[in-house]
Design a protein around this motif. Structure first.
Motif, PDB file in Angstrom:
ATOM      1  N   UNK A 184       0.820  -1.316   0.016  1.00  0.00           N
ATOM      2  CA  UNK A 184      -0.172  -0.210  -0.118  1.00  0.00           C
ATOM      3  C   UNK A 184       1.077   1.750  -0.028  1.00  0.00           C
ATOM      4  N   UNK A 185       1.939   1.063   0.555  1.00  0.00           N
ATOM      5  CA  UNK A 185       2.377   2.465   0.772  1.00  0.00           C
ATOM      6  C   UNK A 185       3.581   2.444  -0.378  1.00  0.00           C
ATOM      7  N   UNK A 186       4.046   1.883  -1.061  1.00  0.00           N
ATOM      8  CA  UNK A 186       4.454   1.774  -2.892  1.00  0.00           C
ATOM      9  C   UNK A 186       3.730   2.739  -3.166  1.00  0.00           C
ATOM     10  N   UNK A 187       2.501   1.851  -3.517  1.00  0.00           N
ATOM     11  CA  UNK A 187       1.190   2.659  -4.644  1.00  0.00           C
ATOM     12  C   UNK A 187       0.434   4.316  -3.997  1.00  0.00           C
ATOM     13  N   UNK A 188       1.027   4.846  -2.632  1.00  0.00           N
ATOM     14  CA  UNK A 188       0.953   5.789  -2.120  1.00  0.00           C
ATOM     15  C   UNK A 188       1.115   7.556  -3.007  1.00  0.00           C
ATOM     16  N   UNK A 189       0.105   7.856  -3.332  1.00  0.00           N
ATOM     17  CA  UNK A 189       0.764   9.242  -4.015  1.00  0.00           C
ATOM     18  C   UNK A 189       0.801  10.468  -2.459  1.00  0.00           C
ATOM     19  N   UNK A 190       1.718  10.275  -2.165  1.00  0.00           N
ATOM     20  CA  UNK A 190       2.560  11.236  -1.112  1.00  0.00           C
ATOM     21  C   UNK A 190       2.159  13.167  -1.188  1.00  0.00           C
ATOM     22  N   UNK A 191       1.848  13.893   0.209  1.00  0.00           N
ATOM     23  CA  UNK A 191       1.774  15.138  -0.345  1.00  0.00           C
ATOM     24  C   UNK A 191       3.145  15.720  -0.544  1.00  0.00           C
ATOM     25  N   UNK A 192       2.643  16.642  -1.656  1.00  0.00           N
ATOM     26  CA  UNK A 192       4.045  16.825  -2.187  1.00  0.00           C
ATOM     27  C   UNK A 192       4.665  17.566  -1.220  1.00  0.00           C
TER      28      UNK A 192
END
Ligand SMILES: Cc1cc2nc3c(=O)[nH]c(=O)nc-3n(C[C@H](O)[C@H](O)[C@H](O)COP(=O)(O)OP(=O)(O)OC[C@H]3O[C@@H](n4cnc5c(N)ncnc54)[C@H](O)[C@@H]3O)c2cc1C
Length: 482
Positions: A98-106
């Motif tokens: 799940x972490x690998x596919x997350x779109x993290x805040x810039x």
């Protein structure tokens, strides 16, 4: 001349103009790769050093448009960013897949870059050979001299260097017809990357966002997170909003076995892509899979295109390419769709013919006679890509003196394969290198981290030359811990 004189020129003195991802990661790679002592000066202005335009945002709703697994800053350490995320308490228990596919805040990605800068360039345990000086200032000109050049800053500071890296990044959008009259108008936002949230009209008003790309998505997300209740109109020639990322299917048929996509030329390549897109549609799959499968080949294909093919691509196909290529995370896309369904976001197709003041409001005239009126109008039409019309005084001066020259498409600076600048006389520059969005015309695919991390490394290698590169440093766990 004593070394304490910042304007002195000596071998091993490197200046990097621009302290965003490209500039900072070039310096970090110099620190990792060099065995020879170097003094690197990083000159940066307007944006927070290391974060740059993209990761300098202070808004948590502005997400990366690339999944975490593909955002390592190092080409040779693909999991570096995901491992760094694990050092944060808000991510350490998220399941790996799940972490690998997350779109993290810039903004958090900006923290990552800041950490890399601090660890490699500012801490006593960083590099044993690299001395780094940071200067907050606007480089406006460069005077070549024996053995290098002197950079002149707007405040008169002079910085000497034997080599200079241009890492000046994305330019603000170019002006629109009529916009030159609006610089002081309270309803006009000419640069969408400057904060504008304190200038919102009351809920119930209208905001126009010109352009339908990723910056427009940022604007809509901000308005939603602020709970602003008015209507947003957005407009571009085709009226296409970015698509969502998706989970693709295995599709081994593209590129067809034995076919080198770079050999085909534009016409045959388009035919081949359209054929495979149609097949994917028939299979009920997303045709953007083809664009994704092109990515490893895009730069080589672009470089093999003739000038006519490059120009035809930008004229006929670039808009379609961009909308499939620059996608957004599914959650952001869902919010965009909700805003459209509830009428808070209305998308228009049309060319912008002019922007004019009408009292406190602005009117945007579109082709076909349509007019949109806004209490606030944001120019989010994308970075200026007409190199000769650059708004950078530095680049204007370098162009004027022939120290740099536009590439054939005139979208950026002309460079050799190792990113050394080719000057107006067609000679390899002894001083300048460039990377990042400045290479748009040479490489086409050159603005996102998956390309820039390789470019930063390559730029460092070019600066050092083969004899000054030490053997590859072992990736130590401490580095993951920064
Ligand atoms: C809003 C936005 C969102 C993005 N999101 C993503 C994403 O999610 N994932 C991704 O991979 N890519 C993303 N990108 C692409 C982005 O371009 C790159 O990831 C990367 O940030 C570019 O870094 P850069 O260092 O080349 O340029 P920049 O970040 O633009 O940095 C250039 C720096 O140089 C400074 N500078 C320029 N001229 C001078 C001068 N004359 N003197 C001194 N300083 C100067 C500028 O002020 C700036 O600080 C995004 C881009 C934007 C604009």
């Amino acid at each position: 001349m004593p070394d304490s004189d910042p304007s002195s020129i000596r071998p091993g003195k490197i200046a990097i103009i621009g302290g965003g991802f490209s500039g900072i990661m070039t310096a970090v790679n110099l620190a990792r790769l060099s065995w020879k002592p170097l003094h690197v000066t990083i000159i940066n202005h307007r944006r927070p050093t290391a974060r740059g335009v993209a990761y300098g945002t202070r808004r948590m709703e502005h997400l990366l448009n690339v999944a975490a697994r593909n955002m390592s800053a190092y080409p040779d350490l693909p999991d570096h960013f995901v491992n760094w995320l694990r050092t944060r308490s808000d991510y350490d228990t998220v399941p790996e897949l799940e972490l690998r596919e997350r779109f993290i805040p810039r903004m958090i990605y900006g923290d990552y870059l800041r950490g890399l800068m601090q660890h490699n360039l500012q801490s006593p345990t960083g590099s044993d050979v690299l001395r780094t000086t940071f200067i907050e200032g606007d480089a406006i000109d460069v005077h070549p001299q024996e053995g290098g050049a002197v950079i002149v800053l707007a405040d008169g500071t002079r910085v000497g260097a034997s080599r200079i890296v241009l890492a000046t990044g994305n330019e603000p959008p170019s002006g629109l017809p009529g916009a030159e009259e609006l610089q002081d108008h309270p309803a006009w936002i000419g640069n969408p990357w400057h904060p504008w949230e304190n200038r919102l009209p009351p809920s119930g008003g209208t905001i126009l966002v010109l352009g339908t790309g990723l910056t427009t998505v940022d604007a809509v997300m901000t308005l939603r997170s602020l709970g602003w209740q008015g209507v947003v109109h957005t407009v571009s020639r085709n009226g296409w909003l970015p698509h969502s990322h998706f989970r693709g299917i295995e599709y081994p048929d593209f590129p067809p076995p034995g076919v080198d996509l770079a050999d085909l030329g534009l016409k045959k390549l388009v035919e081949l892509m359209e054929h495979h897109c149609a097949r994917l549609r028939e299979m009920g799959a997303n045709p953007a899979i083809i664009v994704d499968k092109m990515r490893p080949h895009t730069q080589r294909i672009w470089q093999r295109f003739t000038l006519e093919e490059r120009l035809e691509f930008t004229k006929r196909y670039a808009a379609r390419w961009n909308v499939l290529r620059h996608r957004i995370g599914p959650e952001t896309h869902a919010q965009l769709t909700t805003a459209q369904l509830t009428g808070h976001l209305q998308v228009h197709a049309g060319s912008i013919e002019s922007v004019k003041a009408d009292g406190n409001q602005l009117r945007v005239h579109l082709s076909g006679g349509k007019t949109l009126t806004g209490d606030l109008v944001i120019n989010a039409t994308g970075p200026n890509t007409k190199f000769k019309q650059t708004s950078s005084l530095l680049l204007q001066n370098l162009l004027h003196r022939g120290l740099i020259t536009p590439d054939e498409t005139e979208m950026g600076a002309r460079v050799d394969t190792d990113y050394t600048i080719i000057n107006r006389d067609g000679q390899r520059s002894e001083i300048f290198l460039a990377l990042g969005p400045l290479l748009r015309g040479t490489l086409w695919e050159t603005i996102a981290v998956p390309e820039l991390r390789g470019q930063s490394r390559r730029t460092a290698e070019t600066l050092l030359g083969p004899t000054a590169i030490r053997s590859e440093p072992e990736p130590v766990m401490m580095e993951y811990m920064i």
